[in-house]
Design a protein around this motif. Structure first.
Motif, mmCIF file in Angstrom:
data_model
loop_
_atom_site.group_PDB
_atom_site.id
_atom_site.type_symbol
_atom_site.label_atom_id
_atom_site.label_comp_id
_atom_site.label_asym_id
_atom_site.label_seq_id
_atom_site.Cartn_x
_atom_site.Cartn_y
_atom_site.Cartn_z
ATOM 1 N N MET A 183 0.849 -1.188 0.000
ATOM 2 C CA MET A 183 0.000 0.000 0.000
ATOM 3 C C MET A 183 0.885 1.239 0.000
ATOM 4 N N PHE A 184 0.529 2.232 -0.801
ATOM 5 C CA PHE A 184 1.301 3.471 -0.871
ATOM 6 C C PHE A 184 0.756 4.478 0.138
ATOM 7 N N ASP A 187 1.514 10.520 2.156
ATOM 8 C CA ASP A 187 2.028 11.509 3.110
ATOM 9 C C ASP A 187 3.471 11.209 3.497
ATOM 10 N N ALA A 188 3.780 9.927 3.668
ATOM 11 C CA ALA A 188 5.139 9.533 4.053
ATOM 12 C C ALA A 188 6.023 9.256 2.847
ATOM 13 N N GLY A 189 5.416 9.120 1.649
ATOM 14 C CA GLY A 189 6.193 8.785 0.462
ATOM 15 C C GLY A 189 6.785 7.386 0.536
ATOM 16 N N LYS A 190 6.008 6.465 1.121
ATOM 17 C CA LYS A 190 6.516 5.106 1.327
ATOM 18 C C LYS A 190 5.513 4.065 0.844
ATOM 19 N N ILE A 191 6.053 2.936 0.369
ATOM 20 C CA ILE A 191 5.232 1.768 0.084
ATOM 21 C C ILE A 191 5.370 0.829 1.270
ATOM 22 N N ILE A 192 4.243 0.432 1.835
ATOM 23 C CA ILE A 192 4.237 -0.402 3.037
ATOM 24 C C ILE A 192 3.816 -1.815 2.655
ATOM 25 N N CYS A 193 4.681 -2.787 2.974
ATOM 26 C CA CYS A 193 4.430 -4.193 2.626
ATOM 27 C C CYS A 193 4.148 -5.000 3.888
ATOM 28 N N THR A 194 3.071 -5.788 3.835
ATOM 29 C CA THR A 194 2.691 -6.623 4.971
ATOM 30 C C THR A 194 2.297 -8.013 4.480
#
Length: 363
Positions: A183-184, A187-194
């Protein structure tokens, strides 16, 4: 009954030329053709495709759009971008892992792009995350020879020209992540992988990923954000070989059926030849430890990895089986006594089921 389909004349005329999959020669190579466009519109299996054009299937593999592990990304303009994926598995003659990009426009027109494998290796069960005019392709299962179990690769698909580039990462990327969610966070400019599956560094075995990973686009750094504080262990055969749980499951299920199973009889003979008798009831009780517990309906399982779950003192205990290992995960705090009972029950049950010694690896 499946309805019969007939291919258009243009597809029949070009079928032999475009029947087989092929890798791209440039980054990208536009490989759009009538045969593959028709197969995108009609994602049938290879045998039915041959029947539709009136040609016998004699060469393998055949290009196919019926795939597992293919990502699907919807663009703001209504287009849908499909990336990679595999058809069937290695036992099938039409098995193939693709490294293409298929674009289906709102007007139903189709474009297909191919790539050299040294630019973009074949991929399946990756994630695809849209960020502005790019899709970031993270992880993937891939062919065994294409895997680097020390790292999870990141590629960027440029939607302005459909070129693909490897994005080198810094920091501490996960070991070989696939079947995960991404998920992008704008606000943080990060892709979060779970979630998903990752390779455990010490055992080099694939286990459920319990860590949340963050990939910062500006710095290209990958960091471990959070890891679930679960207890987890593996049950594996002492001899290091794969287990025979699938064969035992066939025997056990046949024991509760009125229908005769020649496959179950064959497996029974195999076990008897090596002096072991399979206990079907032990198979059905393998998730019933000798402590108070409640079974959780498998239909309620929302995990990426399919599992069997029980509740012990309000704590979920999950079992995930494959041909190499049984992974037991305790999602909370249990007494050391009950943890030991769970471990001993697993070791005893699987050792007796197979007639082979098992050991416990703590993760």
């Amino acid at each position: 009954m499946k309805s019969k389909i007939t291919a258009p004349e243009a597809v029949c005329a070009q079928f032999e030329e475009w029947r087989a999959p092929r890798r791209g020669k440039s980054n990208p190579e536009n490989q759009t053709n009538d045969v593959w466009r028709w197969l995108v519109d009609n994602p049938v299996w290879p045998l039915r495709a041959h029947q539709a054009v009136g040609a016998p299937q004699k060469n393998y593999p055949t290009w196919c759009f019926s795939r597992y592990g293919q990502s699907e990304t919807c663009l703001p303009n209504g287009s849908v971008v499909y990336i990679g994926g595999e058809h069937e598995d290695s036992y099938d003659p039409d098995f193939y892992i693709y490294n293409d990009v298929v674009v289906v426009r709102p007007d139903t027109s189709v474009e297909i792009f191919g790539y050299p494998t040294d630019v973009f290796p074949p991929t399946d069960f990756h994630s695809a995350t849209l960020v502005d005019q790019s899709i970031y392709i993270i992880g993937g299962l891939r062919y065994p020879e294409d895997r680097d179990y020390r790292n999870t690769l990141v590629y960027r698909l440029d939607l302005t020209d459909f070129s693909i580039r490897l994005t080198p990462t810094q920091g501490n990327p996960p070991c070989w992540l696939y079947k995960h969610k991404a998920m992008f966070d704008p606000d943080a400019g990060k892709i979060i992988c779970t979630e998903g599956v990752s390779t455990h560094q010490q055992t080099q075995m694939d286990v459920e990923n319990l860590t949340t990973w963050e990939f910062a686009l500006q710095t290209r750094s990958c960091v471990e954000k959070d890891t679930k504080p679960y207890r987890r262990w593996l049950l594996v055969r002492n001899d290091g070989s794969c287990n025979t749980l699938w064969q035992i499951s066939v025997i056990a299920k046949a024991s509760r059926s009125l229908r005769q199973s020649s496959l179950a009889e064959k497996y029974l003979r195999n076990f008897e030849e090596r002096g072991h008798t399979v206990d079907p009831e032990l198979y059905f009780s393998r998730f019933r430890p000798p402590i108070p517990h409640v079974k959780i309906d498998r239909n309620a399982d929302q995990h990426t990895v399919r599992s069997h779950r029980i509740l012990v003192d309000g704590v979920v205990v999950r079992y995930v089986e494959n041909c190499w290992q049984i992974v037991v995960t305790v999602e909370g705090d249990l007494s050391s006594e009950k943890l030991e009972l769970l471990k001993r029950h697993g070791l005893d049950t699987y050792s007796r089921l197979e007639g082979a010694r098992y050991k416990c690896l703590i993760l």
